[in-house]
Design an enzyme around this catalytic site. Structure first.
Site, PDB file in Angstrom:
ATOM      1  N   LYS A  74       0.835  -1.210   0.000  1.00  0.00           N
ATOM      2  CA  LYS A  74       0.000   0.000   0.000  1.00  0.00           C
ATOM      3  C   LYS A  74       0.868   1.257   0.000  1.00  0.00           C
ATOM      4  O   LYS A  74       0.561   2.240  -0.667  1.00  0.00           O
ATOM      5  CB  LYS A  74      -0.942  -0.013   1.217  1.00  0.00           C
ATOM      6  CG  LYS A  74      -2.073  -1.040   1.053  1.00  0.00           C
ATOM      7  CD  LYS A  74      -2.813  -1.308   2.349  1.00  0.00           C
ATOM      8  CE  LYS A  74      -3.776  -2.488   2.174  1.00  0.00           C
ATOM      9  NZ  LYS A  74      -4.363  -2.964   3.413  1.00  0.00           N
ATOM     10  N   GLN A 118      -4.503  -2.119   9.562  1.00  0.00           N
ATOM     11  CA  GLN A 118      -4.300  -3.438   8.948  1.00  0.00           C
ATOM     12  C   GLN A 118      -4.802  -4.541   9.877  1.00  0.00           C
ATOM     13  O   GLN A 118      -4.412  -4.609  11.039  1.00  0.00           O
ATOM     14  CB  GLN A 118      -2.808  -3.637   8.612  1.00  0.00           C
ATOM     15  CG  GLN A 118      -2.518  -4.901   7.850  1.00  0.00           C
ATOM     16  CD  GLN A 118      -3.171  -4.937   6.465  1.00  0.00           C
ATOM     17  OE1 GLN A 118      -3.118  -3.971   5.720  1.00  0.00           O
ATOM     18  NE2 GLN A 118      -3.820  -6.045   6.148  1.00  0.00           N
ATOM     19  N   ASP A 141     -11.288   2.456   4.093  1.00  0.00           N
ATOM     20  CA  ASP A 141     -11.597   1.033   3.893  1.00  0.00           C
ATOM     21  C   ASP A 141     -13.105   0.848   3.728  1.00  0.00           C
ATOM     22  O   ASP A 141     -13.563  -0.227   3.333  1.00  0.00           O
ATOM     23  CB  ASP A 141     -11.125   0.211   5.107  1.00  0.00           C
ATOM     24  CG  ASP A 141      -9.760  -0.429   4.857  1.00  0.00           C
ATOM     25  OD1 ASP A 141      -9.424  -0.658   3.677  1.00  0.00           O
ATOM     26  OD2 ASP A 141      -9.049  -0.700   5.836  1.00  0.00           O
TER      27      ASP A 141
END
Ligand code: NAD
Length: 309
Positions: A74, A118, A141
């Site tokens: 990322k 994460q 997200d």
């Protein structure tokens, strides 16, 4: 979906010619590269007009190998498209309260536009509590209940990266969705459920099947589009789809393999060898949904600037 002459196989059946479209790949590597170039152009324009550079922050707790790989990827993507990126690393011993405070600090930091935590987090930390602490304005997200609600209503918001990436992939290849029967295997909050909302918005007739579904193959055999997201390698076999189906393989499971440099290889939920010859379009693993998920996150971070700055 359109047929072109290069992908038509004509066979003689009962003395009549019958046209089959041979399989083509839904190439996530290629499409994600193209979208990243478009994002970079937008970022260059934003910078040139003196506006703020999009900035994505990631929280990484502990030393899980897969999580570290995902976060590094990322970070690399951010640099590629010209975003600023910050990775905050914490020891696995961090308490839930301490982590909540770190999230709040980022919520209040105007320099950061998007935040991802994460997953998975260590067992002593409640993941739901943490993800719901992220301000919905920075929740790139798309997991916050506010954003989930906006998405289900079809209103502008951050879309969960994997379903978003899949929609982008289908759109790129002009896969017809209106009136098509889409069967989604799996009902998780991050893939199956949001995927069903997005395919409804694409005018599909949607069926979601899961671990408690009775006679699952009877559903997948009826599908024009099958999206497999259950996490069981090689689950979907050729005899479970109809000829000409579009097949999207979300699954990524690491299988030990001493012949590779990493010591493992990635396996999808689709048994490629038996499904591919029967399908019209199919995503490979790797190189299908994975890179498109990463693009989904970048698109959301760009959206954060447009929606909230
Ligand atoms: P999950 O474990 O949260 O959910 C799995 C779903 O599959 C559940 O809803 C369950 O009901 C269903 N399921 C389990 N066993 C089943 C069975 N035998 N028959 C039918 N349904 C069954 O998983 P997830 O987070 O949705 O991820 C699914 C897979 O996709 C995993 O392999 C994951 O690693 C992968 N994934 C890939 C990407 C990507 O970018 N490519 C992104 C997210 C998830």
């Amino acid at each position: 979906m359109g047929l072109d002459n290069t992908n038509i196989l004509i066979i003689i059946c009962n003395n009549l010619p019958y046209k089959y479209k041979t399989m083509e790949l839904l190439n996530g590597n290629e499409v994600s590269k193209k979208i990243k170039i478009e994002i970079k152009e937008k970022v260059d324009f934003i910078k040139a007009s003196g506006k703020k550079t999009p900035h994505l922050a990631a929280i990484l707790v502990g030393g899980d190998g897969a999580s570290m790989t995902y976060v590094a990827a990322k970070e690399k993507d951010c640099h590629e498209v010209g975003f600023d990126s910050t990775v905050l690393r914490f020891d696995a011993s961090i308490t839930e309260e301490e982590l909540i405070n770190e999230v709040i600090k980022i919520n209040e930091n105007p320099a950061i536009d998007g935040l991802i935590v994460q997953l998975p987090l260590p067992k002593h930390i409640n993941e739901k509590k943490i993800t719901e602490t992220i301000s919905y304005k920075k929740d790139v997200d798309g997991f916050h209940p506010m954003n989930v609600g906006l998405m289900f209503k079809g209103l502008r918001t951050f879309l969960p990266a994997t379903p978003y990436g899949i929609v982008k992939l289908l759109e790129h290849y002009q896969i017809e969705t209106t009136g098509k029967h889409c069967v989604i295997i799996g009902r998780s909050d991050i893939v199956g459920k949001p995927m069903s909302a997005l395919m409804l918005q694409k005018n599909c007739t949607v069926t979601v099947v899961h671990s408690k579904t009775v006679d699952l193959p009877s559903f997948t055999r009826e599908a024009d589009i099958v999206i497999a997201a259950l996490g069981i390698p090689g689950f979907l076999k050729g005899d479970m789809i109809k000829a000409g189906a579009v097949v999207v393989d979300v699954g990524i499971t690491r299988i030990e393999d001493s012949s590779t440099k990493t010591g493992y290889k990635l396996k999808g939920d689709v048994d490629f060898d038996s499904v591919a010859p029967k399908s019209s379009w199919i995503t490979p693993v790797p190189g299908g949904v994975g890179p498109m998920t990463r693009v989904g996150l970048l698109l959301n971070t760009l959206e954060a600037i447009e929606l909230y700055k």
